[in-house]
Design an enzyme around this catalytic site. Sequence first.
Site, PDB file in Angstrom:
ATOM      1  CG  LEU A 184      -2.193  -0.892   1.043  1.00  0.00           C
ATOM      2  CD1 LEU A 184      -3.026  -0.877   2.300  1.00  0.00           C
ATOM      3  CD2 LEU A 184      -3.026  -0.474  -0.168  1.00  0.00           C
ATOM      4  CB  CYS A 185       3.973   2.272   1.733  1.00  0.00           C
ATOM      5  SG  CYS A 185       5.104   0.931   1.367  1.00  0.00           S
ATOM      6  CB  THR A 186       4.399   0.738  -3.629  1.00  0.00           C
ATOM      7  OG1 THR A 186       5.540   0.166  -3.026  1.00  0.00           O
ATOM      8  CG2 THR A 186       4.687   1.003  -5.099  1.00  0.00           C
TER       9      THR A 186
ATOM     10  CD  GLU B 115       4.294   6.772   1.884  1.00  0.00           C
ATOM     11  OE1 GLU B 115       5.444   6.298   1.872  1.00  0.00           O
ATOM     12  OE2 GLU B 115       3.497   6.664   2.849  1.00  0.00           O
TER      13      GLU B 115
END
Lengths: 524, 448
Positions: free
Chosen positions: B209-211, B214
Amino acid sequence: MAEPKTKYDRQLRIWGEQGQAALEKASICLLNCGPTGSETLKNLVLGGVGSITIVDGSKVELGDLGNNFMVDESSLGQSKAKCVCSFLQELNDAVKAKFIEEYPEALIDTNPSFFSQFTLVVATQLVEESMVKLDRICREANVMLIFARSYGLTGLVRISVKEHAVIESKPDHFLDDLRLNNPWPELRGFAEAIDLNVQDPVAHKHIPYVVILVKMADEWIKSHGGSLPSTREEKREFKELLKARMVAMDEDNYKEAIDASFKVFAPRGISSDLQQIIIDSCAEVASNSSDFWVMVAALKEFIANEGGGEAPLEGSIPDMTSSTEHYVNLQKIYQAKSEADFLVIEKRVRNILKKIGRDPNSIPKATIKSFCKNARKLKVCRYRLIEDEYNNPSLPELQKYLTDEDYSIAVGFYILLRAVDRYAANFNSFPGQFDGGMDEDISRLKTTAVGLLNDFGCNGLTLTEDLINEMCRFGAAELHAVAAFIGGIASQEVIKLITKQFVPMSGTYVFNGIDHKSQLLSLY
Amino acid sequence: MADAAPPSKSRDLDKLLLRPGNLVGPSFEPGVQLRDDLQEYAKVLVVGAGGLGCELLKDLALSGFKNLEVIDMDRIEVTNLNRQFLFRLEDVGKPKAEVAAKRVMERVSGVNIVPHFCRIEDKDIEFYSDFNIIALGLDSIEARSYINAVACSFLEYDSDDNPREETMKPMVDGGTEGFKGHARVIVPGVTPCFECTIWLFPPQVKFPLCTLAETPRNAAHCIEYAHLIKWDEVHSGKAFDPDNPDHMKWVYDEAVKRAELFGIQGVTYSLTQGVVKNIIPAIASTNAIISAACALETLKIASGCSKTLSNYLTYNGVEGLHTKVTEFVKDKDCLVCGPGVLVELDTTVTLQKFIDMLEEHPKLLMSKASITYRGKNLYMQAPPVLEEMTRSNLSLPLYDLMDKVPKDILHVTGTINKDNKKSSGLRKLRVIFKGIDGVTDMDMAGGA
Ligand SMILES: [Zn+2]
């Protein structure tokens, strides 16, 4: 969205609009529409080939109802070609379907020029004599040809095309083209501008591994007299150096760098497969050379000159841990180099065309671009004439297969499939085709098969009694499940040949329905 | 003397079924009886009426089988038409199982195909026990896993822990993706079952999810951002429906915006659909090849007319043509095809307590369990009528409900919570009641 495109959505994801357009332009001729032929065509009609022509002189009999889905009770006594054609038309009205009620053998003998109108001929259930004749006709007319045959629990598929060159071979696993072992100035410059010792931990773990490896390889070269790690010990040491640069355990970019470090060690230059292609005599082009070989000639010049031993850069990079900004910039650097390489090759292609007296613009830009992108993956497939293979099969290969346990049944079937045709030529029926007299048929088939092997100078004893018995038991039956399998393979190969994508099979595929240890035999 | 046989629809198949052979299965008894029995008694269930299922029904109907059933919960879509050859444009929206059954029956006279337009979990276990062979034409791991567990649940072991042949329910399973596919034979207790070799089907890798949030780098990241993050932010509470074209268009538009923001290229509507729906490319030829292999194996298992595939065939037509047979081995500790998970209980344990225990049991982790004992429903979570009928059993001791048999097999179905993932599952349990004389004696004897 328009209906036809939606209908083909699942296959467009495999061969794209271009592949689909090639299919829709193709005209296919089918010889014999028993289950093997019908099932081959069914898969092609569903996929949307342009047109089909079915050639079969037989009428539908009761036995056909038990193995062919394209005929039913109402077809009894009617032309099989007509019934199969009308069923196939129902599957896809975009396909132009027609039939000719005539025996293929008769057409082959009396009207050889008939075949030159087609893109490709699918010849099913032909005996050797007709195969050999048709093969010569199609080779002469430059029509692609594929043989498919089902026979009891065995069968075969064999392509016969003089030459098939593939630009978009689309292999599943192919090493990406990052040039980490040979970075060009712009890539090196980009890497230099990034500080591996950046203090901000978020920035540190978002440096793409490509940058890490280029910089670390540079550092290594400086302290190792200009060479990259080559021994096992050096490679291990290089990985240790990478590890030492990590500032936290969760730095995926460094893990990726360690995993990808073999790309730094990889030898420079082109693969032996590509080397084979550029030294091919066809790469010495003349006015009648195909576009493919003209582009290979340009590629060869590029490798020897601007490329410095390398093929043009592919230009795409795999996903990797990175900040968006670094990644997008890196992408641009690869794309720019790829575009520059393409321009050089394009110029060379145009020059070569001029030199051989052709229109310099006769090869579209998009084709050259695709050629450059796929330069490392080019494939050239050539197929021997059936007649040559049958008269002079490669003996060492044949001997090897006959003594290899994994191949013994498949090569046994290969020999027996030829033996039954010899048998039929002598006795006017296939062994075991009719009930009764099985023992006699078995001994006759055995004599025929041994004779065949002796003609090649092979020892006949390598064929087992069991397999000869089974072959007689099959009695030339065309079982639906086997026909559907063989037809499925044949249609898959047809698609590859027509779309010019992926790599068609080489050699002869011999189906082994006993334990499924089927094999591809290369007897040339 | 060579005689022409009288005309028969079984002309080609008869060669294989009526004549003795040398490379055949151990049980092969060629003759008219075999052919007739195949037609009259052999019952085959085809699970799935999609690309593989359509082919399987045709292939089996033309391989000597006359009693077929097919189960599928889906309706026909336009994108099926490039390979699911039993369907026409005017069939779009109709149940696949029903249309497929009708079309094959229209063309192959004498064949009877019963369609079931429902989920595989909607049928009780007894439904599946009725078939001699189950042929799987599925595209999901979960569904394969479920049917595999059902077929394996019929398997019983004798007192020496050897599988009993008459309880084996053979399966043939096919799968395709583009130019690649597999066909396999599963004989519970003999070959590995689907679960024994579950590692052959690694779970799909999801983007972190961070990829997405962000550091998006490619088109798929932008699409998944719109689909998984942005949708929920904007449509509070409204579920995303991949089959709703408006929803899909919204995700596409958002993905395009995000891609522009980050300078990323390649977002198309087609890619958006592919990523969001996890579309697997599919073509007619591969389905035909794999189904044909499965149908041939079904015929061989039912008749013994040749050897069988042992036990896993892979096909790859991407680069040339590669077929390979691999003989995988059974996992002797497999929870699904093994003798069953051993559970030792006091005779006083109530059914309710037992159901609660299943949730905690480290090898089971099963919630909302329904329990069957020798075909008898002890407790059913659904449908409501059955739940009500069986609710009173919850307070009774399991020992009594199992007719005071000291040691026996129970079947439980429910939701398995494994690795933070929920899936429907079925497990076989070997229940032993503690402190019953018979058992103790037997165990002592066995240990001596
Ligand atoms: Zn298992």
